[in-house]
Motif scaffolding. Sequence first.
Motif, PDB file in Angstrom:
ATOM      1  N   LEU A  71       0.840  -1.204   0.000  1.00  0.00           N
ATOM      2  CA  LEU A  71       0.000   0.000   0.000  1.00  0.00           C
ATOM      3  C   LEU A  71       0.872   1.250   0.000  1.00  0.00           C
ATOM      4  O   LEU A  71       1.921   1.279   0.632  1.00  0.00           O
ATOM      5  N   PRO A  72       0.434   2.289  -0.693  1.00  0.00           N
ATOM      6  CA  PRO A  72       1.195   3.540  -0.698  1.00  0.00           C
ATOM      7  C   PRO A  72       1.001   4.289   0.623  1.00  0.00           C
ATOM      8  O   PRO A  72       0.167   3.904   1.450  1.00  0.00           O
ATOM      9  N   GLU A  73       1.782   5.313   0.824  1.00  0.00           N
ATOM     10  CA  GLU A  73       1.610   6.184   1.997  1.00  0.00           C
ATOM     11  C   GLU A  73       0.168   6.664   2.056  1.00  0.00           C
ATOM     12  O   GLU A  73      -0.466   6.836   1.018  1.00  0.00           O
ATOM     13  N   ARG A  74      -0.314   6.915   3.279  1.00  0.00           N
ATOM     14  CA  ARG A  74      -1.688   7.405   3.433  1.00  0.00           C
ATOM     15  C   ARG A  74      -1.870   8.687   2.614  1.00  0.00           C
ATOM     16  O   ARG A  74      -0.997   9.556   2.616  1.00  0.00           O
ATOM     17  N   GLY A  75      -2.974   8.763   1.887  1.00  0.00           N
ATOM     18  CA  GLY A  75      -3.233   9.951   1.065  1.00  0.00           C
ATOM     19  C   GLY A  75      -2.857   9.721  -0.391  1.00  0.00           C
ATOM     20  O   GLY A  75      -3.396  10.360  -1.284  1.00  0.00           O
ATOM     21  N   ALA A  76      -1.932   8.761  -0.650  1.00  0.00           N
ATOM     22  CA  ALA A  76      -1.579   8.451  -2.047  1.00  0.00           C
ATOM     23  C   ALA A  76      -2.447   7.278  -2.518  1.00  0.00           C
ATOM     24  O   ALA A  76      -3.034   6.578  -1.691  1.00  0.00           O
ATOM     25  N   SER A  77      -2.518   7.075  -3.834  1.00  0.00           N
ATOM     26  CA  SER A  77      -3.344   5.983  -4.374  1.00  0.00           C
ATOM     27  C   SER A  77      -2.492   4.977  -5.121  1.00  0.00           C
ATOM     28  O   SER A  77      -1.443   5.322  -5.670  1.00  0.00           O
ATOM     29  N   LEU A  78      -2.971   3.750  -5.171  1.00  0.00           N
ATOM     30  CA  LEU A  78      -2.312   2.709  -5.964  1.00  0.00           C
ATOM     31  C   LEU A  78      -2.553   2.965  -7.457  1.00  0.00           C
ATOM     32  O   LEU A  78      -3.533   3.622  -7.824  1.00  0.00           O
ATOM     33  N   ASP A  79      -1.686   2.374  -8.268  1.00  0.00           N
ATOM     34  CA  ASP A  79      -1.908   2.358  -9.722  1.00  0.00           C
ATOM     35  C   ASP A  79      -2.155   0.894 -10.079  1.00  0.00           C
ATOM     36  O   ASP A  79      -1.201   0.147 -10.345  1.00  0.00           O
ATOM     37  N   PRO A  80      -3.410   0.416 -10.050  1.00  0.00           N
ATOM     38  CA  PRO A  80      -3.649  -1.035 -10.120  1.00  0.00           C
ATOM     39  C   PRO A  80      -3.027  -1.756 -11.315  1.00  0.00           C
ATOM     40  O   PRO A  80      -2.370  -2.782 -11.111  1.00  0.00           O
ATOM     41  N   PRO A  81      -3.126  -1.244 -12.567  1.00  0.00           N
ATOM     42  CA  PRO A  81      -2.529  -2.025 -13.667  1.00  0.00           C
ATOM     43  C   PRO A  81      -1.021  -2.196 -13.489  1.00  0.00           C
ATOM     44  O   PRO A  81      -0.449  -3.203 -13.923  1.00  0.00           O
ATOM     45  N   ALA A 129      -8.909  -1.718   3.848  1.00  0.00           N
ATOM     46  CA  ALA A 129      -7.715  -0.876   3.697  1.00  0.00           C
ATOM     47  C   ALA A 129      -7.294  -0.809   2.233  1.00  0.00           C
ATOM     48  O   ALA A 129      -6.838   0.241   1.750  1.00  0.00           O
ATOM     49  N   LEU A 130      -7.441  -1.916   1.528  1.00  0.00           N
ATOM     50  CA  LEU A 130      -7.072  -1.906   0.112  1.00  0.00           C
ATOM     51  C   LEU A 130      -8.027  -1.003  -0.669  1.00  0.00           C
ATOM     52  O   LEU A 130      -7.602  -0.182  -1.494  1.00  0.00           O
ATOM     53  N   LEU A 131      -9.327  -1.152  -0.401  1.00  0.00           N
ATOM     54  CA  LEU A 131     -10.315  -0.305  -1.093  1.00  0.00           C
ATOM     55  C   LEU A 131      -9.962   1.172  -0.928  1.00  0.00           C
ATOM     56  O   LEU A 131     -10.014   1.949  -1.871  1.00  0.00           O
ATOM     57  N   ALA A 132      -9.593   1.541   0.295  1.00  0.00           N
ATOM     58  CA  ALA A 132      -9.312   2.951   0.584  1.00  0.00           C
ATOM     59  C   ALA A 132      -8.112   3.461  -0.206  1.00  0.00           C
ATOM     60  O   ALA A 132      -8.009   4.660  -0.471  1.00  0.00           O
ATOM     61  N   ALA A 133      -7.208   2.537  -0.590  1.00  0.00           N
ATOM     62  CA  ALA A 133      -5.996   2.955  -1.308  1.00  0.00           C
ATOM     63  C   ALA A 133      -6.189   2.943  -2.827  1.00  0.00           C
ATOM     64  O   ALA A 133      -5.268   3.291  -3.569  1.00  0.00           O
ATOM     65  N   LEU A 134      -7.358   2.506  -3.287  1.00  0.00           N
ATOM     66  CA  LEU A 134      -7.588   2.454  -4.735  1.00  0.00           C
ATOM     67  C   LEU A 134      -8.134   3.795  -5.227  1.00  0.00           C
ATOM     68  O   LEU A 134      -8.973   4.413  -4.561  1.00  0.00           O
ATOM     69  N   PRO A 135      -7.697   4.228  -6.394  1.00  0.00           N
ATOM     70  CA  PRO A 135      -8.247   5.469  -6.941  1.00  0.00           C
ATOM     71  C   PRO A 135      -9.677   5.266  -7.457  1.00  0.00           C
ATOM     72  O   PRO A 135     -10.120   4.127  -7.648  1.00  0.00           O
ATOM     73  N   ASP A 136     -10.373   6.348  -7.690  1.00  0.00           N
ATOM     74  CA  ASP A 136     -11.730   6.279  -8.230  1.00  0.00           C
ATOM     75  C   ASP A 136     -11.710   5.552  -9.592  1.00  0.00           C
ATOM     76  O   ASP A 136     -10.753   5.700 -10.370  1.00  0.00           O
ATOM     77  N   ALA A 137     -12.780   4.833  -9.877  1.00  0.00           N
ATOM     78  CA  ALA A 137     -13.073   4.303 -11.222  1.00  0.00           C
ATOM     79  C   ALA A 137     -11.929   3.486 -11.835  1.00  0.00           C
ATOM     80  O   ALA A 137     -11.675   3.584 -13.034  1.00  0.00           O
ATOM     81  N   CYS A 138     -11.226   2.680 -11.019  1.00  0.00           N
ATOM     82  CA  CYS A 138     -10.064   1.956 -11.546  1.00  0.00           C
ATOM     83  C   CYS A 138     -10.355   0.479 -11.814  1.00  0.00           C
ATOM     84  O   CYS A 138      -9.516  -0.206 -12.385  1.00  0.00           O
ATOM     85  N   LEU A 139     -11.496  -0.050 -11.390  1.00  0.00           N
ATOM     86  CA  LEU A 139     -11.771  -1.486 -11.516  1.00  0.00           C
ATOM     87  C   LEU A 139     -12.945  -1.744 -12.459  1.00  0.00           C
ATOM     88  O   LEU A 139     -13.905  -0.969 -12.490  1.00  0.00           O
ATOM     89  N   ALA A 140     -12.859  -2.876 -13.172  1.00  0.00           N
ATOM     90  CA  ALA A 140     -13.979  -3.279 -14.032  1.00  0.00           C
ATOM     91  C   ALA A 140     -14.946  -4.203 -13.302  1.00  0.00           C
ATOM     92  O   ALA A 140     -16.119  -4.278 -13.645  1.00  0.00           O
ATOM     93  N   ARG A 141     -14.433  -4.948 -12.307  1.00  0.00           N
ATOM     94  CA  ARG A 141     -15.305  -5.882 -11.558  1.00  0.00           C
ATOM     95  C   ARG A 141     -14.870  -5.968 -10.111  1.00  0.00           C
ATOM     96  O   ARG A 141     -13.667  -5.947  -9.828  1.00  0.00           O
TER      97      ARG A 141
END
Length: 241
Positions: free
Chosen positions: A47-57, A125-137
Amino acid sequence: MGRDETIPPEAGGSDERAFYGRRKGKRLRPGQEQRLEALLPQLRVALPERGASLDPPALFPVPVDEVWLEIGFGGGEHLAAQAAAHRRAGIIGCEPFVNGVVKLLRAVDDGGLRNVRVWDEDATALLAALPDACLARVYLLYPDPWPKRRQRKRRFVSDGSLAEIARVLRPGGHFRFASDIDDYAGWTLVRAARCPSLRWTARGADDWRTPFPGWPGTRYEAKALAAGRLPSYLTFERVEP
Ligand SMILES: C[S@@+](CC[C@H](N)C(=O)[O-])C[C@H]1O[C@@H](n2cnc3c(N)ncnc32)[C@H](O)[C@@H]1O
């Protein structure tokens, strides 16, 4: 909904705990311990630092066209089957139960599944680190039912967790939920109806009795069917509110 907007007060928002299950079962065999040590660090999402988002791909060592999430994959049977059938989908699986994680690792190893990543902690915790609109399912299959009235607030589905799932789904993306506990299916329908960004896709009376397309089943589903319980399969689409 943006990440900084207030999550409704029911449990399951980004600052809430939503894991109440066991982390360990039977003692792992030496081969399982070795696999866990060797493979989990390679596959584990950092997970990235709090406040930053993952880049899932970018989590995957192979190119992926879209990213899916499975919350509470148990022994990983469904996740591994989907990953083998959809090599261009990157799948992140969340499961804190180590005996389940090690089963998935074996399937990943045996199947050469390079499109799988693991988060072995609470999915919240993972959900919170994901950016908006990044998943298809997003899949939530046979979540722990917590049937006693006083324990129901432990259920993974809440106004807060559905808002988070809707936030991370891209428009047109799907949230697939299955349960053999009618009360939990009703609970989820009520909360999804209150979530303006999710639309239940059911069109006919039999929709929720029919498994999702390409459905490999899960271990808990097999147990439920053997015990004579009929599952409900609910699909929600991410829509503009
Ligand atoms: C009843 S089992 C179902 C397993 C699998 N989906 C199946 O259908 O065979 C529910 C799983 O969800 C996991 N779980 C519960 N709460 C969770 C959370 N907050 N984050 C991730 N996994 C969770 C549990 O550890 C358990 O393995």
